[in-house]
Scaffold this motif. Structure first.
Motif, PDB file in Angstrom:
ATOM      1  N   VAL A 474      11.444 -19.487 -15.362  1.00 39.55           N
ATOM      2  CA  VAL A 474      12.217 -18.472 -14.633  1.00 39.55           C
ATOM      3  C   VAL A 474      12.637 -17.302 -15.510  1.00 39.55           C
ATOM      4  O   VAL A 474      13.544 -16.555 -15.161  1.00 39.55           O
ATOM      5  CB  VAL A 474      13.454 -19.104 -13.964  1.00 39.55           C
ATOM      6  CG1 VAL A 474      13.041 -20.054 -12.862  1.00 39.55           C
ATOM      7  CG2 VAL A 474      14.330 -19.827 -14.997  1.00 39.55           C
ATOM      8  N   GLY A 475      11.996 -17.150 -16.662  1.00 35.86           N
ATOM      9  CA  GLY A 475      12.262 -15.972 -17.469  1.00 35.86           C
ATOM     10  C   GLY A 475      13.595 -15.985 -18.165  1.00 35.86           C
ATOM     11  O   GLY A 475      13.970 -16.955 -18.836  1.00 35.86           O
ATOM     12  N   GLU A 476      14.362 -14.914 -17.988  1.00 38.49           N
ATOM     13  CA  GLU A 476      15.557 -14.659 -18.792  1.00 38.49           C
ATOM     14  C   GLU A 476      16.677 -15.666 -18.585  1.00 38.49           C
ATOM     15  O   GLU A 476      17.552 -15.798 -19.443  1.00 38.49           O
ATOM     16  CB  GLU A 476      16.070 -13.241 -18.506  1.00 38.49           C
ATOM     17  CG  GLU A 476      15.153 -12.130 -19.008  1.00 38.49           C
ATOM     18  CD  GLU A 476      13.997 -11.822 -18.051  1.00 38.49           C
ATOM     19  OE1 GLU A 476      13.875 -12.520 -17.015  1.00 38.49           O
ATOM     20  OE2 GLU A 476      13.231 -10.896 -18.346  1.00 38.49           O
ATOM     21  N   ASP A 477      16.696 -16.367 -17.458  1.00 38.58           N
ATOM     22  CA  ASP A 477      17.745 -17.365 -17.251  1.00 38.58           C
ATOM     23  C   ASP A 477      17.544 -18.594 -18.131  1.00 38.58           C
ATOM     24  O   ASP A 477      18.462 -19.388 -18.313  1.00 38.58           O
ATOM     25  CB  ASP A 477      17.810 -17.785 -15.779  1.00 38.58           C
ATOM     26  CG  ASP A 477      18.567 -16.788 -14.930  1.00 38.58           C
ATOM     27  OD1 ASP A 477      19.251 -15.915 -15.507  1.00 38.58           O
ATOM     28  OD2 ASP A 477      18.485 -16.866 -13.699  1.00 38.58           O
ATOM     29  N   GLY A 478      16.340 -18.800 -18.628  1.00 38.65           N
ATOM     30  CA  GLY A 478      16.111 -19.799 -19.658  1.00 38.65           C
ATOM     31  C   GLY A 478      16.043 -21.234 -19.178  1.00 38.65           C
ATOM     32  O   GLY A 478      15.831 -21.529 -17.997  1.00 38.65           O
ATOM     33  N   ALA A 479      16.249 -22.145 -20.126  1.00 33.35           N
ATOM     34  CA  ALA A 479      15.988 -23.568 -19.904  1.00 33.35           C
ATOM     35  C   ALA A 479      16.896 -24.190 -18.853  1.00 33.35           C
ATOM     36  O   ALA A 479      16.488 -25.122 -18.154  1.00 33.35           O
ATOM     37  CB  ALA A 479      16.118 -24.325 -21.228  1.00 33.35           C
ATOM     38  N   THR A 480      18.122 -23.705 -18.714  1.00 35.50           N
ATOM     39  CA  THR A 480      19.036 -24.336 -17.759  1.00 35.50           C
ATOM     40  C   THR A 480      18.588 -24.145 -16.314  1.00 35.50           C
ATOM     41  O   THR A 480      18.949 -24.932 -15.443  1.00 35.50           O
ATOM     42  CB  THR A 480      20.459 -23.760 -17.897  1.00 35.50           C
ATOM     43  OG1 THR A 480      20.426 -22.342 -17.670  1.00 35.50           O
ATOM     44  CG2 THR A 480      21.040 -24.055 -19.269  1.00 35.50           C
ATOM     45  N   HIS A 481      17.802 -23.097 -16.069  1.00 38.09           N
ATOM     46  CA  HIS A 481      17.396 -22.796 -14.696  1.00 38.09           C
ATOM     47  C   HIS A 481      15.911 -23.006 -14.445  1.00 38.09           C
ATOM     48  O   HIS A 481      15.441 -22.774 -13.325  1.00 38.09           O
ATOM     49  CB  HIS A 481      17.774 -21.350 -14.351  1.00 38.09           C
ATOM     50  CG  HIS A 481      19.228 -21.165 -14.064  1.00 38.09           C
ATOM     51  ND1 HIS A 481      20.209 -21.482 -14.976  1.00 38.09           N
ATOM     52  CD2 HIS A 481      19.884 -20.713 -12.966  1.00 38.09           C
ATOM     53  CE1 HIS A 481      21.398 -21.221 -14.458  1.00 38.09           C
ATOM     54  NE2 HIS A 481      21.227 -20.757 -13.239  1.00 38.09           N
ATOM     55  N   ALA A 482      15.176 -23.433 -15.452  1.00 43.09           N
ATOM     56  CA  ALA A 482      13.738 -23.635 -15.284  1.00 43.09           C
ATOM     57  C   ALA A 482      13.471 -24.807 -14.345  1.00 43.09           C
ATOM     58  O   ALA A 482      14.084 -25.866 -14.460  1.00 43.09           O
ATOM     59  CB  ALA A 482      13.082 -23.886 -16.641  1.00 43.09           C
ATOM     60  N   GLY A 483      12.546 -24.604 -13.415  1.00 45.95           N
ATOM     61  CA  GLY A 483      12.182 -25.669 -12.472  1.00 45.95           C
ATOM     62  C   GLY A 483      10.889 -26.322 -12.893  1.00 45.95           C
ATOM     63  O   GLY A 483       9.857 -26.181 -12.221  1.00 45.95           O
ATOM     64  N   VAL A 484      10.918 -27.052 -13.985  1.00 47.18           N
ATOM     65  CA  VAL A 484       9.680 -27.564 -14.579  1.00 47.18           C
ATOM     66  C   VAL A 484       9.591 -29.088 -14.574  1.00 47.18           C
ATOM     67  O   VAL A 484       8.698 -29.659 -15.207  1.00 47.18           O
ATOM     68  CB  VAL A 484       9.528 -27.047 -16.027  1.00 47.18           C
ATOM     69  CG1 VAL A 484       9.397 -25.533 -16.039  1.00 47.18           C
ATOM     70  CG2 VAL A 484      10.695 -27.486 -16.903  1.00 47.18           C
ATOM     71  N   PHE A 485      10.483 -29.739 -13.824  1.00 48.43           N
ATOM     72  CA  PHE A 485      10.472 -31.201 -13.783  1.00 48.43           C
ATOM     73  C   PHE A 485      10.268 -31.755 -12.373  1.00 48.43           C
ATOM     74  O   PHE A 485      10.178 -32.965 -12.185  1.00 48.43           O
ATOM     75  CB  PHE A 485      11.797 -31.748 -14.341  1.00 48.43           C
ATOM     76  CG  PHE A 485      12.154 -31.198 -15.698  1.00 48.43           C
ATOM     77  CD1 PHE A 485      11.432 -31.547 -16.820  1.00 48.43           C
ATOM     78  CD2 PHE A 485      13.211 -30.308 -15.848  1.00 48.43           C
ATOM     79  CE1 PHE A 485      11.744 -31.034 -18.062  1.00 48.43           C
ATOM     80  CE2 PHE A 485      13.537 -29.787 -17.090  1.00 48.43           C
ATOM     81  CZ  PHE A 485      12.804 -30.148 -18.204  1.00 48.43           C
ATOM     82  N   ASP A 486      10.207 -30.886 -11.362  1.00 46.81           N
ATOM     83  CA  ASP A 486      10.240 -31.362  -9.981  1.00 46.81           C
ATOM     84  C   ASP A 486       9.028 -32.198  -9.590  1.00 46.81           C
ATOM     85  O   ASP A 486       9.147 -33.190  -8.874  1.00 46.81           O
ATOM     86  CB  ASP A 486      10.423 -30.188  -9.005  1.00 46.81           C
ATOM     87  CG  ASP A 486       9.500 -29.031  -9.281  1.00 46.81           C
ATOM     88  OD1 ASP A 486       8.309 -29.255  -9.496  1.00 46.81           O
ATOM     89  OD2 ASP A 486       9.985 -27.879  -9.282  1.00 46.81           O
ATOM     90  N   LEU A 487       7.834 -31.807 -10.049  1.00 46.64           N
ATOM     91  CA  LEU A 487       6.658 -32.599  -9.691  1.00 46.64           C
ATOM     92  C   LEU A 487       6.775 -34.025 -10.225  1.00 46.64           C
ATOM     93  O   LEU A 487       6.428 -34.992  -9.544  1.00 46.64           O
ATOM     94  CB  LEU A 487       5.386 -31.937 -10.221  1.00 46.64           C
ATOM     95  CG  LEU A 487       5.044 -30.554  -9.653  1.00 46.64           C
ATOM     96  CD1 LEU A 487       3.733 -30.056 -10.233  1.00 46.64           C
ATOM     97  CD2 LEU A 487       4.995 -30.580  -8.135  1.00 46.64           C
ATOM     98  N   ALA A 488       7.279 -34.136 -11.462  1.00 40.31           N
ATOM     99  CA  ALA A 488       7.404 -35.459 -12.077  1.00 40.31           C
ATOM    100  C   ALA A 488       8.402 -36.330 -11.324  1.00 40.31           C
ATOM    101  O   ALA A 488       8.145 -37.505 -11.059  1.00 40.31           O
ATOM    102  CB  ALA A 488       7.814 -35.311 -13.539  1.00 40.31           C
ATOM    103  N   PHE A 489       9.552 -35.738 -10.953  1.00 35.18           N
ATOM    104  CA  PHE A 489      10.555 -36.598 -10.314  1.00 35.18           C
ATOM    105  C   PHE A 489      10.335 -36.738  -8.813  1.00 35.18           C
ATOM    106  O   PHE A 489      10.917 -37.620  -8.180  1.00 35.18           O
ATOM    107  CB  PHE A 489      11.990 -36.172 -10.655  1.00 35.18           C
ATOM    108  CG  PHE A 489      12.502 -34.876 -10.074  1.00 35.18           C
ATOM    109  CD1 PHE A 489      12.702 -34.728  -8.717  1.00 35.18           C
ATOM    110  CD2 PHE A 489      12.861 -33.820 -10.903  1.00 35.18           C
ATOM    111  CE1 PHE A 489      13.221 -33.554  -8.183  1.00 35.18           C
ATOM    112  CE2 PHE A 489      13.369 -32.638 -10.385  1.00 35.18           C
ATOM    113  CZ  PHE A 489      13.551 -32.506  -9.015  1.00 35.18           C
ATOM    114  N   LEU A 490       9.475 -35.917  -8.225  1.00 32.56           N
ATOM    115  CA  LEU A 490       9.199 -36.057  -6.792  1.00 32.56           C
ATOM    116  C   LEU A 490       7.992 -36.940  -6.512  1.00 32.56           C
ATOM    117  O   LEU A 490       8.002 -37.752  -5.580  1.00 32.56           O
ATOM    118  CB  LEU A 490       8.962 -34.676  -6.168  1.00 32.56           C
ATOM    119  CG  LEU A 490      10.177 -33.784  -5.957  1.00 32.56           C
ATOM    120  CD1 LEU A 490       9.732 -32.413  -5.450  1.00 32.56           C
ATOM    121  CD2 LEU A 490      11.167 -34.414  -4.986  1.00 32.56           C
TER     122      LEU A 490
END
Length: 691
Positions: A474-490
């Motif tokens: 998600v760019g400038e908002d960084g790691a706290t807002h990145a949506g990079v785990f949803d496929l794994a947990f879904l």
């Protein structure tokens, strides 16, 4: 919570001192333009650490507030970033750092949207222009960045829990440091905040909670809690604090110039103010106070920080305070982009543009839609034809593209405030009654409702659809807002279907496909604009789990045959990377098939078997998601455990995605390059695979 007697910054302000300084409290300035040139800020420039505030007079603190606000306006114009909330807490931030001995005393910010002023006063003034840029300051407090950032944040409603943990650990070690938690009225709607307050009373912890009530989170605050705060404010009374720390019920000072709600309601009974929610829980409550009145803040906080037990100070502020456009439009100015660079030719360019409006209107290309706009369009279109559609959001009406839907179908729109767990189970309850709820939620925030997704929705196989925005980096908002785990947990959850569209048009039709499916579904799409794909009508229903071969490049007789399996918006990257790869392959010894997988669960196993039957020699998966547990892992699992052809023919496999680390903030392009997910990075990894 009692201040250490040895603290070098154990300031207190008596009532008499407050009276003598009261006339200074209205000297703050209001600005109308964001300065392009760094303003003169002599007082601010002399602050290297908060201890430099020790010798400031009250009048100097008020002048400092003006300088700090103007400096924040300038820096936001240079770098962009969160805006309104930071302007609203300038006076509070100054008062806290004047009265407390940070970093020994612990100042815990909730969410972090309002921590820019804190960063400026804690040695990061000249770096603030780098905020949200690669290798610059983070958009939120981060422990690794500064000793003054006591707790890393980004999601809301965590400050009281974290602060309580600090307070209990300090008490256990026999230390007497102040712990102050600053939480907004929007963040207070999160259930975690109430769980923490309940426990703070149970533990009889020394904890100072400051409720910053600006009647806003990102969207307008809603619900019973917001109405309760409004009642406290509109009563016309306040629970003042005596020099001895005792509550005193009295008329609140005239705040007509501060009436940000613009409502005129009948005066409530005085006892209602005393019987407020916080007092009922067991907190000692004082307020509401004007959060822009520095002398008043100094008086109240200097006494409150010496009290034992859990204490809540209720202040009210204006989001965007001091910048007139932001005060009038707090939603629009929640965050801003940096100012465009002005050139000497700007005036001439504007004149030329104005004279060419008529001609330009005939040739201007329609801009690409944001994915949130695609979702909003789908919602409205579908609601017209299906009266069972209901839509839920946890305080992200604007961000999720639901403004038009909320206006057109108010009885079918449910903003539940910052309560992701509740949002998911609310949808589950709705689904038991024959309607079709859609939960519009950011990927990073769905993490907070994971138990409810498993237990309340998927386990019961209820007919709920999740529209997952901000998937991927998600760019400038960084790691706290990145949506990079949803496929794994879904994808590990039974009964779930997961779709990943390649562009706006496919997003629209996959939303329709998942809506029409009876069961648990999720459509995952990124932040920002798409490729410019035109949305075709009417809405289509795709075959569940069916992938699409986008292109076949190269010689069919080539000895190396690569199947490039792309998920979601990486399809465009895969297409370009394949073209570059083939154009660089002078010996023409490679053929590349680019496949738009479209579905993460279920996978198109028939297509995978077809590729194996064609004797592909190499398989690469591509996704904007962590490699571990992601879509590539799903392909690996199928080939290794279920594919008959794979047991006979073993192509070489490579998974391309986000590595096993948190990706720091930066521009989207910089983040992709950092992960090797830009076109050059993908080509490089494909070459390594083929070699």
């Amino acid at each position: 919570m009692q201040q250490s007697p040895s603290s070098p910054q154990s300031h207190s302000v008596s009532a008499s001192a407050f009276d003598s300084a009261a006339q200074l409290s209205n000297l703050q300035q209001t600005y109308t333009v964001i300065p392009r040139v760094r303003p003169e800020t002599p007082l601010l420039d002399g602050i290297a650490t908060p201890s430099d505030l020790n010798d400031f007079t009250t009048a100097q603190l008020i002048t400092l507030a003006d300088e700090l606000r103007l400096f924040l306006l300038y820096s936001a114009g240079q770098s962009g970033g969160h805006f309104g909330a930071n302007l609203g807490v300038v006076e509070l931030t100054i008062a806290l750092h004047y009265l407390l001995d940070a970093p020994k005393d612990q100042i815990v910010w909730d969410v972090g949207h309002q921590a820019y002023a804190h960063k400026v006063l804690t040695g990061r003034r000249e770096q603030i222009g780098t905020i949200r840029s690669k290798d610059g300051l983070t958009a939120f407090p981060e422990r690794a960045e500064s000793a003054y950032d006591t707790f890393g944040v980004g999601h809301s409603s965590t400050s009281i829990s974290a602060g309580l943990g600090m307070s209990l650990a300090l008490r256990y070690q026999g230390l007497t440091q102040t712990v102050a938690c600053i939480i907004g009225d929007g963040a207070m709607t999160g259930g975690m905040a109430f769980e923490a307050m309940n426990d703070a009373v149970q533990q009889d912890a020394d904890l100072l909670v400051i409720l910053n009530d600006n009647d806003m989170s990102i969207s307008c605050s809603i619900g019973g809690f917001s109405r309760h705060l409004a009642m406290l404010w509109e009563s016309g009374y306040q629970v003042d604090i005596s020099d001895a720390g005792e509550p005193i019920l009295c008329r609140r000072p005239d705040m007509q110039t501060f009436d940000r709600r613009k409502r005129h309601k009948e005066m409530r009974d005085v006892p209602q103010l005393e019987d407020n929610l916080f007092k009922a829980i067991g907190f000692t409550y004082f307020g509401p106070f004007d959060g822009h009145d520095i002398p008043e803040l100094l008086r109240v906080l200097s006494i409150a920080k010496q009290l034992k037990g859990p204490v809540l100070i209720h202040i009210y502020t204006t989001k965007g305070k001091g910048f007139a456009p932001a005060e009038l439009d707090p939603v629009g100015y929640h965050a801003i982009s940096k100012l465009p660079v002005e050139t000497e030719n700007d005036a001439q360019s504007k004149a030329t543009e104005a004279s060419d409006i008529t001609a330009a209107s005939t040739v201007t290309t329609k801009p690409a839609l944001k994915y949130s706009q695609v979702f909003g369009q789908f919602l409205c279109d579908k609601a017209v034809t299906d009266d069972k559609l209901l839509a839920i959001t946890p305080a992200m009406e604007e961000g999720s593209g639901m403004i038009d839907f909320a206006r057109r179908f108010p009885e079918r729109f449910f903003d539940v405030a910052i309560a992701e767990q509740h949002a998911v189970t609310l949808a589950a309850g709705m689904a038991t009654q024959g309607v079709k709820p859609i939960v519009a939620i950011y990927s990073t925030f769905l993490q907070r409702g994971y138990d409810q997704l498993i237990h309340d929705v998927a386990l019961q196989d209820l007919d709920v659809m999740f529209a997952i925005d901000r998937a991927g980096l998600v760019g400038e908002d960084g790691a706290t807002h990145a949506g990079v785990f949803d496929l794994a947990f879904l994808r590990c959850v039974p009964n779930m279907l997961i779709a990943a569209p390649k562009d706006e048009n496919e997003c629209y039709h996959l939303l329709n496909t998942c809506y029409e499916y009876q069961g648990c579904t999720a459509v995952r799409y990124p932040r920002g604009t798409g490729t410019g794909a035109v949305i075709t009508q009417p809405a289509q229903t795709y075959n569940i789990g069916e992938a699409v071969v986008e292109s076949i490049l190269g010689n069919d007789t080539a000895p190396k045959k690569l199947a490039l399996l792309a998920f979601g918006t990486t399809v465009a990257t895969a297409q370009q990377a394949a073209q570059n790869l083939i154009s660089e392959d002078a010996s023409a010894d490679c053929q590349v098939q680019v496949v738009n997988m479209r579905w993460v669960k279920p996978l198109d196993s028939a297509l995978l078997e077809s590729l194996l039957a064609q004797r592909v020699t190499h398989i690469a998966t591509l996704e904007e998601h962590v490699i571990m547990g992601g879509a590539g892992s799903a392909v690996n699992e199928y080939l290794l455990n279920e594919s008959p052809a794979f047991k006979r023919h073993h192509p070489i496999i490579c998974n391309i995605g986000i590595p096993d680390r948190f990706i720091a903030h930066g521009s989207p392009a910089e983040q992709l390059a950092d992960c090797g997910l830009d076109i050059d990075g993908v080509v490089k990894q494909l070459k390594q695979l083929l070699s």
